[in-house]
Design a protein around this motif. Sequence first.
Motif, mmCIF file in Angstrom:
data_model
loop_
_atom_site.group_PDB
_atom_site.id
_atom_site.type_symbol
_atom_site.label_atom_id
_atom_site.label_comp_id
_atom_site.label_asym_id
_atom_site.label_seq_id
_atom_site.Cartn_x
_atom_site.Cartn_y
_atom_site.Cartn_z
ATOM 1 N N SER A 316 -11.086 37.711 37.758
ATOM 2 C CA SER A 316 -12.148 37.153 36.925
ATOM 3 C C SER A 316 -12.585 35.824 37.519
ATOM 4 O O SER A 316 -11.892 35.240 38.351
ATOM 5 N N THR A 318 -12.594 33.029 36.037
ATOM 6 C CA THR A 318 -11.593 32.039 35.630
ATOM 7 C C THR A 318 -10.399 32.046 36.565
ATOM 8 O O THR A 318 -9.891 30.985 36.965
ATOM 9 N N GLU A 346 -16.375 22.524 38.696
ATOM 10 C CA GLU A 346 -17.786 22.838 38.456
ATOM 11 C C GLU A 346 -18.644 22.418 39.642
ATOM 12 O O GLU A 346 -19.550 23.157 40.057
ATOM 13 N N CYS A 350 -17.613 26.439 41.792
ATOM 14 C CA CYS A 350 -18.615 27.119 40.970
ATOM 15 C C CYS A 350 -19.999 27.052 41.616
ATOM 16 O O CYS A 350 -20.733 28.045 41.646
ATOM 17 N N ARG A 354 -21.997 30.272 43.318
ATOM 18 C CA ARG A 354 -23.349 30.527 42.780
ATOM 19 C C ARG A 354 -24.363 30.572 43.908
ATOM 20 O O ARG A 354 -25.217 31.467 43.968
ATOM 21 N N CYS A 361 -27.191 32.818 37.209
ATOM 22 C CA CYS A 361 -26.420 32.250 36.097
ATOM 23 C C CYS A 361 -25.277 31.436 36.677
ATOM 24 O O CYS A 361 -25.045 31.435 37.891
ATOM 25 N N ASP A 362 -24.535 30.753 35.821
ATOM 26 C CA ASP A 362 -23.366 30.018 36.283
ATOM 27 C C ASP A 362 -22.279 30.988 36.731
ATOM 28 O O ASP A 362 -22.064 32.035 36.106
ATOM 29 N N LYS A 364 -19.082 30.785 36.495
ATOM 30 C CA LYS A 364 -18.001 30.983 35.524
ATOM 31 C C LYS A 364 -18.401 31.892 34.372
ATOM 32 O O LYS A 364 -17.537 32.350 33.607
ATOM 33 N N ASP A 365 -19.685 32.185 34.239
ATOM 34 C CA ASP A 365 -20.149 33.059 33.159
ATOM 35 C C ASP A 365 -20.221 34.529 33.565
ATOM 36 O O ASP A 365 -20.537 35.390 32.732
ATOM 37 N N SER A 367 -19.182 38.277 34.301
ATOM 38 C CA SER A 367 -18.132 39.208 33.896
ATOM 39 C C SER A 367 -17.376 39.630 35.147
ATOM 40 O O SER A 367 -17.887 39.537 36.273
#
Length: 400
Positions: A316, A318, A346, A350, A354, A361-362, A364-365, A367
Amino acid sequence: MSKTIRKSLLLVLLICLAIAVLLAGCKSTSVNTKEEIVLQIEKEGLTHFGNVKLNMRTRDFFRETDFEYGDAVRVRFLDYDMVVPIVSAFSLLDIGQTGLDAEDLNPEGLSEQILLFINLDDFATNYGIATKTVYDDGSWEWFPCEGIEFPIDVTLTMEEKGAFPEFSGPPMVVYTSRSAYEDLDDYGFTNIRMVTTPGFGNCFYRGCSPIDDKFNRNKYADALLDDIGVDIAINLSDSKNKAEAFEGYFETYYSHMDIFFNEVGVDYLQPSFKKAFADAFRYIADNQGVYYVHCQLGKDRTGIFCAILESLMGASATQVIEDYMQTFLNFYDMEKDSTKYNVISEANICVAMRDLYNLDCDFKDLSTERLHDETVKFLKSAGLTDDEISRLKKNLARVR
């Protein structure tokens, strides 16, 4: 009260007053009030990654001026005029942000030269100072841009004291002394760990360089690789010639391993970065063994490399972030989920993921399913075939 006593008391008072004035004078002369300094960039000050060293070392800089971490400093050179923060580590800034770095890795030896940098980018090229030519043997050389002559004067002026409080206080430093990390075992000190996110077997490790002695971790790392039984290394920081030039290289366990030399810069948006990673992924797909991927510290290049593979294998977002940030927990005085921890994750992994995946999108968001699909899309854009991706996954999942 007799005249004699009054005279004695007056004399004592005058002596005390004189001492106080003397101490105050000494104190005032020890306080630094220099808020502007002119330094220089010399051609020898251009680093491999395009950072620009100035001709003053960290301890001298703080001793001879009143600059501190977190201050905003105005930087003027050539036709440029900018305001940047003074920081103790690149990673404190967002990717692409410019700063003045003042590190002190070894308190027992010379401190580092202060330098101008762009986090995970190339200051010298971006600001028209010089361009780098890399030769076939992996060596490199900087050439001044048209009209540029060295040395280049750089004026540093205090813009605002404490403008960036988030960067003030104790510095973030990767100390070279083993005694500075008494709470860590050798694995933590060298940042060596098995990647254990979902999908991996027990044959993939990451960590710092076992040959580069800049951070005094190489001998510890080399001994651990021997204990683990690593037989394939992915070297993201050195060419073969550069590696063999390190003192004692041929006496190391590492030198007898199967090594894929794959020197890559830190500007992850360059086409050369994607190609270098794709070549390394193919090498893993084509060669079965116990793998060890490293750069110098196992932080940025190794961190992004592992993040891509972890995303492919089913981690994931995370879990990817947590493995990346474990390096910062090992090296710096930082706690998980602290403000600094979250800011760094971040601003670095991240943002890098990205940008690499061109996400809407970010990171960390995402799925877990979409993260996997975006990784496959990225690998194919880098030239890997379905068969190569399948073999890559098979070898990463192997259990010995």
